[in-house]
Design a protein around this motif. Structure first.
Motif, PDB file in Angstrom:
ATOM      1  N   HIS A   1       0.859  -1.183   0.000  1.00 58.17           N
ATOM      2  CA  HIS A   1       0.000   0.000   0.000  1.00 58.17           C
ATOM      3  C   HIS A   1       0.894   1.230   0.000  1.00 58.17           C
ATOM      4  CE1 HIS A   1       0.681   1.066   4.311  1.00 58.17           C
ATOM      5  NE2 HIS A   1       0.902  -0.235   4.408  1.00 58.17           N
ATOM      6  N   VAL A   2       0.369   2.337  -0.503  1.00 59.24           N
ATOM      7  CA  VAL A   2       1.138   3.578  -0.539  1.00 59.24           C
ATOM      8  C   VAL A   2       0.943   4.300   0.796  1.00 59.24           C
ATOM      9  CG1 VAL A   2       1.521   5.757  -1.724  1.00 59.24           C
ATOM     10  CG2 VAL A   2       0.791   3.748  -3.023  1.00 59.24           C
ATOM     11  N   PRO A   3       2.018   4.571   1.515  1.00 59.53           N
ATOM     12  CA  PRO A   3       1.878   5.244   2.812  1.00 59.53           C
ATOM     13  C   PRO A   3       1.240   6.621   2.678  1.00 59.53           C
ATOM     14  CG  PRO A   3       4.086   4.327   2.540  1.00 59.53           C
ATOM     15  CD  PRO A   3       3.419   4.236   1.205  1.00 59.53           C
ATOM     16  N   ARG A   4       0.391   6.940   3.633  1.00 60.76           N
ATOM     17  CA  ARG A   4      -0.218   8.265   3.667  1.00 60.76           C
ATOM     18  C   ARG A   4       0.557   9.213   4.575  1.00 60.76           C
ATOM     19  NH1 ARG A   4      -3.009  10.915   0.870  1.00 60.76           N
ATOM     20  NH2 ARG A   4      -4.938  11.361   1.955  1.00 60.76           N
ATOM     21  N   THR A   5       1.213   8.655   5.600  1.00 55.22           N
ATOM     22  CA  THR A   5       1.922   9.494   6.563  1.00 55.22           C
ATOM     23  C   THR A   5       3.353   8.999   6.726  1.00 55.22           C
ATOM     24  OG1 THR A   5       0.862   8.138   8.288  1.00 55.22           O
ATOM     25  CG2 THR A   5      -0.058  10.326   7.883  1.00 55.22           C
ATOM     26  N   LEU A   6       4.281   9.930   6.650  1.00 49.75           N
ATOM     27  CA  LEU A   6       5.708   9.640   6.768  1.00 49.75           C
ATOM     28  C   LEU A   6       6.260  10.426   7.959  1.00 49.75           C
ATOM     29  CD1 LEU A   6       8.531   8.681   5.729  1.00 49.75           C
ATOM     30  CD2 LEU A   6       8.514  10.670   4.211  1.00 49.75           C
ATOM     31  N   CYS A   7       6.535   9.742   9.056  1.00 48.64           N
ATOM     32  CA  CYS A   7       7.113  10.404  10.217  1.00 48.64           C
ATOM     33  C   CYS A   7       8.591  10.685   9.958  1.00 48.64           C
ATOM     34  CB  CYS A   7       6.948   9.543  11.466  1.00 48.64           C
ATOM     35  SG  CYS A   7       5.340   9.737  12.283  1.00 48.64           S
ATOM     36  N   THR A   8       9.019  11.898  10.250  1.00 52.80           N
ATOM     37  CA  THR A   8      10.386  12.315   9.954  1.00 52.80           C
ATOM     38  C   THR A   8      11.123  12.703  11.239  1.00 52.80           C
ATOM     39  OG1 THR A   8       9.931  14.680   9.690  1.00 52.80           O
ATOM     40  CG2 THR A   8       9.510  13.248   7.776  1.00 52.80           C
ATOM     41  N   GLN A   9      12.399  13.031  11.074  1.00 55.54           N
ATOM     42  CA  GLN A   9      13.246  13.388  12.207  1.00 55.54           C
ATOM     43  C   GLN A   9      13.611  14.875  12.188  1.00 55.54           C
ATOM     44  OE1 GLN A   9      16.384  10.603  11.262  1.00 55.54           O
ATOM     45  NE2 GLN A   9      15.583   9.050  12.655  1.00 55.54           N
ATOM     46  N   HIS A  10      12.737  15.709  11.650  1.00 57.05           N
ATOM     47  CA  HIS A  10      13.031  17.140  11.585  1.00 57.05           C
ATOM     48  C   HIS A  10      13.193  17.720  12.992  1.00 57.05           C
ATOM     49  CE1 HIS A  10      11.626  16.711   7.434  1.00 57.05           C
ATOM     50  NE2 HIS A  10      12.224  17.866   7.191  1.00 57.05           N
ATOM     51  N   PRO A  11      14.226  18.541  13.209  1.00 54.96           N
ATOM     52  CA  PRO A  11      14.451  19.139  14.539  1.00 54.96           C
ATOM     53  C   PRO A  11      13.644  20.415  14.731  1.00 54.96           C
ATOM     54  CG  PRO A  11      16.258  19.716  13.084  1.00 54.96           C
ATOM     55  CD  PRO A  11      15.341  18.832  12.271  1.00 54.96           C
ATOM     56  N   ASP A  12      12.317  20.309  14.642  1.00 53.71           N
ATOM     57  CA  ASP A  12      11.478  21.506  14.651  1.00 53.71           C
ATOM     58  C   ASP A  12      10.543  21.582  15.847  1.00 53.71           C
ATOM     59  OD1 ASP A  12       9.786  19.431  13.932  1.00 53.71           O
ATOM     60  OD2 ASP A  12       8.864  20.486  12.243  1.00 53.71           O
ATOM     61  N   TYR A  13      10.716  20.718  16.837  1.00 56.75           N
ATOM     62  CA  TYR A  13       9.779  20.679  17.952  1.00 56.75           C
ATOM     63  C   TYR A  13      10.224  21.616  19.081  1.00 56.75           C
ATOM     64  CZ  TYR A  13      13.279  17.400  19.795  1.00 56.75           C
ATOM     65  OH  TYR A  13      14.455  16.827  20.205  1.00 56.75           O
ATOM     66  N   ALA A  14       9.243  22.244  19.739  1.00 57.36           N
ATOM     67  CA  ALA A  14       9.526  23.152  20.844  1.00 57.36           C
ATOM     68  C   ALA A  14       9.648  22.406  22.160  1.00 57.36           C
ATOM     69  CB  ALA A  14       8.426  24.212  20.934  1.00 57.36           C
ATOM     70  N   ASN A  15       8.804  21.419  22.368  1.00 55.22           N
ATOM     71  CA  ASN A  15       8.756  20.684  23.628  1.00 55.22           C
ATOM     72  C   ASN A  15       9.466  19.342  23.507  1.00 55.22           C
ATOM     73  OD1 ASN A  15       6.941  22.451  25.296  1.00 55.22           O
ATOM     74  ND2 ASN A  15       5.578  22.086  23.560  1.00 55.22           N
TER      75      ASN A  15
ATOM     76  N   SER B   1       3.792   2.593  16.280  1.00 55.53           N
ATOM     77  CA  SER B   1       2.907   1.924  17.235  1.00 55.53           C
ATOM     78  C   SER B   1       1.986   2.875  17.984  1.00 55.53           C
ATOM     79  CB  SER B   1       3.739   1.136  18.248  1.00 55.53           C
ATOM     80  OG  SER B   1       4.559   2.014  19.017  1.00 55.53           O
ATOM     81  N   TYR B   2       2.464   4.070  18.293  1.00 56.67           N
ATOM     82  CA  TYR B   2       1.692   5.003  19.101  1.00 56.67           C
ATOM     83  C   TYR B   2       0.964   6.032  18.246  1.00 56.67           C
ATOM     84  CZ  TYR B   2       0.566   8.251  22.887  1.00 56.67           C
ATOM     85  OH  TYR B   2      -0.097   9.070  23.777  1.00 56.67           O
ATOM     86  N   TYR B   3       1.703   6.611  17.283  1.00 52.99           N
ATOM     87  CA  TYR B   3       1.097   7.669  16.470  1.00 52.99           C
ATOM     88  C   TYR B   3       0.392   7.134  15.227  1.00 52.99           C
ATOM     89  CZ  TYR B   3       3.623  10.929  19.424  1.00 52.99           C
ATOM     90  OH  TYR B   3       4.086  11.640  20.508  1.00 52.99           O
ATOM     91  N   GLY B   4       0.750   5.950  14.786  1.00 53.98           N
ATOM     92  CA  GLY B   4       0.056   5.353  13.648  1.00 53.98           C
ATOM     93  C   GLY B   4       0.575   5.746  12.290  1.00 53.98           C
ATOM     94  N   CYS B   5       1.813   6.238  12.196  1.00 56.33           N
ATOM     95  CA  CYS B   5       2.380   6.581  10.894  1.00 56.33           C
ATOM     96  C   CYS B   5       2.650   5.307  10.088  1.00 56.33           C
ATOM     97  CB  CYS B   5       3.682   7.364  11.057  1.00 56.33           C
ATOM     98  SG  CYS B   5       3.422   9.096  11.485  1.00 56.33           S
ATOM     99  N   HIS B   6       2.390   5.380   8.805  1.00 54.11           N
ATOM    100  CA  HIS B   6       2.632   4.239   7.923  1.00 54.11           C
ATOM    101  C   HIS B   6       4.107   4.031   7.619  1.00 54.11           C
ATOM    102  CE1 HIS B   6      -1.672   4.732   6.077  1.00 54.11           C
ATOM    103  NE2 HIS B   6      -1.694   4.042   7.199  1.00 54.11           N
ATOM    104  N   GLU B   7       4.887   5.103   7.712  1.00 50.38           N
ATOM    105  CA  GLU B   7       6.261   5.067   7.219  1.00 50.38           C
ATOM    106  C   GLU B   7       7.129   5.964   8.109  1.00 50.38           C
ATOM    107  OE1 GLU B   7       8.368   5.602   2.799  1.00 50.38           O
ATOM    108  OE2 GLU B   7       6.483   6.632   3.251  1.00 50.38           O
ATOM    109  N   VAL B   8       8.393   5.586   8.251  1.00 51.81           N
ATOM    110  CA  VAL B   8       9.371   6.414   8.973  1.00 51.81           C
ATOM    111  C   VAL B   8      10.546   6.672   8.053  1.00 51.81           C
ATOM    112  CG1 VAL B   8      11.094   6.406  10.834  1.00 51.81           C
ATOM    113  CG2 VAL B   8       8.738   5.659  11.302  1.00 51.81           C
TER     114      VAL B   8
END
Length: 510
Positions: A3-17, A41-48
């Motif tokens: 299946h084609v992933p809809r969400t790709l979790c990335t490692q961008h250093p853009d978080y404040a907290n 497992s927690y957020y449900g991203c299809h791809e990392v």
């Protein structure tokens, strides 16, 4: 792909907290392995996305994931149910990282050996790579062929009579990889059909995942040109795919602020409407860590299950390209005049990951006017911190557009007014006056400040309110004034605190 992933979790250093599970001030080392597991497992991203560009990445990530979190991966097969995709450094641009390019490709067969043993059958756990700064078909072809002829092909090398590499290391699988072009500059966006065609003629891929950048194009050309460029590239690529009978699955790299794409848990519908043909959206770190967990998970689930409704057809491409051309010069002139201030403030923005020097269009020796700037995330954060949101830079260009050119923006960038307004509430008129008074100490061009004032006036002429409009934005503007005052007076010990407070208000570094 199953299946084609809809969400790709990335490692961008853009978080404040900083997430609670992180020991220290930023994510590094085995934290990133745990982060990948949580993404699935927690957020449900299809791809990392496992990022080798500009950072030290763990080459044993698959072994660690499968051994530490075996219960999850028994039920979610890596490479079939969830995906791990490598982002390589570009060896033609990031010369110091050429060996890392090789190292990342060599990870793939090792990962698949580990997966084969874990699952008890052949599993292509890792088989896709992202090539940043792709500018020509040869970039993709060589990457594909390097894996095929060197990583796989070495098994046929005879070491001594009767003994080949194959006898030592066993069969190398997968036999080939999918290369995903990450398109980041204007020329490549406008030539995306040529890039894909050249790759297709040689490699004959079954499909192409096309990755369109949003952050770096915005930093290099301005907000409106970045969106219009993306629309042209998507339109041309999908038209070509129909002509060739080649499935094209677009991806887009959208961050949390309007300048970087405006994808955060509160604006999911807006981004899905803006890019109805895009299959895969990046879920960057600020999206996950700077909003309530329930809100984040619901937003990701919504994207995962949202139907892909249509095309990204550009209306009047000639007018769109005219707008881009007129806009870039105005925007880049302001960036040049503010570069010293941006670089000064960027030193106080806390690092969120262990990153090496980024090589982009501004930071490369052949880049625009010799100006060197920080990464896009830090660039945005620095400008917000001094009350000069970059979304408004160059906006005065709209005054000189023809009716057809202005309509080209309206028809092709659906949320342009909403995006500009969302940023404009962090603009600070008082900050501009303060920077002007301290221009000599800050190394700022007064001409660039005057141009930015015209940008703000243009926004107001268009009915967009400029300046704080609620409690949080008023607090943000006050911190901006404190920061500028500290810089001018040389009392910088509190600047980092002011920057951090503003990041939390914005729900992102930049």
């Amino acid at each position: 792909m199953k299946h084609v992933p809809r969400t790709l979790c990335t490692q961008h250093p853009d978080y404040a907290n900083v997430p609670q599970w992180v020991m220290g001030d930023f994510i590094q080392g085995d934290d990133e392995v745990h982060e990948a597991y949580l993404a699935y497992s927690y957020y449900g991203c299809h791809e990392v996305m496992w990022d080798f560009e500009g950072k030290d990445a763990d080459i044993y990530v698959v072994r660690k994931l499968l051994s530490k979190y075996s219960d999850f991966f028994r039920g979610h097969v890596l490479g079939e149910d969830v995906y791990l995709t490598l982002r390589l450094p570009n060896p033609w641009v990031e010369v110091a990282e050429r060996k890392v390019f090789v190292e990342a490709l060599e990870l793939i067969p090792t990962a698949n050996d580990v997966a084969r043993e874990f699952y008890g059958r052949d599993v292509n756990a890792v088989f896709q790579v992202i090539l940043p700064l792709t500018s020509k078909p040869e970039d993709l072809i060589i990457t594909h062929m390097y894996y095929k002829k060197v990583v796989v092909g070495k098994e046929g090398i005879e070491l001594i009579p009767g003994v080949k590499v194959l006898d030592i290391i066993g069969e190398v699988k997968p036999r080939f990889i999918d290369v995903i072009p990450l398109i980041e500059d204007l020329n490549s966006m406008l030539n995306v059909d040529r890039i894909i065609t050249g790759y297709w003629k040689v490699v004959r891929p079954r499909y192409v995942r096309l990755f369109i950048a949003r952050s770096d194009p915005a930093m290099n050309y301005g907000l409106i040109p970045a969106v219009l460029m993306a629309k042209v590239a998507l339109s041309r690529a999908l038209t070509l795919g129909s002509e060739l009978g080649l499935p094209i699955y677009p991806m887009i790299g959208v961050g949390p602020t309007p300048f970087r794409g405006h994808l955060n848990p509160l604006n999911v519908n807006g981004v899905l409407r803006e890019y109805p043909c895009v299959y895969t959206f990046t879920i960057q770190s600020a999206f996950r860590y700077d909003y309530p967990d329930d809100t984040v998970k619901k937003a990701i689930d919504y994207i995962n299950n949202h139907e892909i409704p249509g095309q990204c057809q550009v209306v009047d491409e000639a007018e769109v390209i005219n707008v881009i051309s007129k806009y870039i010069g105005n925007y880049q002139g302001e960036v040049e005049g503010l570069a010293n201030l941006i670089n000064t403030v960027s030193q106080f923005i806390p690092p969120r990951r262990t990153r090496k020097l980024h090589v982009g269009l501004f930071g490369y020796s052949r880049g625009f006017r010799g100006v060197t700037l920080p990464r896009a995330i830090t660039f945005v954060g620095a400008l917000y911190s001094v009350g000069l949101p970059p979304e408004l830079m160059g906006l005065r260009t709209l005054r000189k557009l023809s009716d057809g050119e202005f309509n080209a923006i309206v028809e092709n960038y659906l949320a342009w007014r909403f995006d500009v307004a969302a940023a404009a509430k962090y603009a600070c008129w008082e900050c501009i006056d303060m920077i002007r008074e301290g221009a000599g100490k800050l190394g700022v061009s007064v001409e660039a400040l005057n141009s930015y004032i015209e940008d703000l006036k243009t926004a107001e002429e268009l009915g967009i309110h400029v300046g704080p409009s609620d409690y949080e934005s008023r607090k943000h503007v006050l911190y901006s004034q404190l920061l500028i005052n500290s810089l001018i007076d040389g009392k910088t010990h509190d600047v980092r605190q002011y920057v951090s407070e503003m990041m939390r208000i914005r729900h992102a570094v930049g």
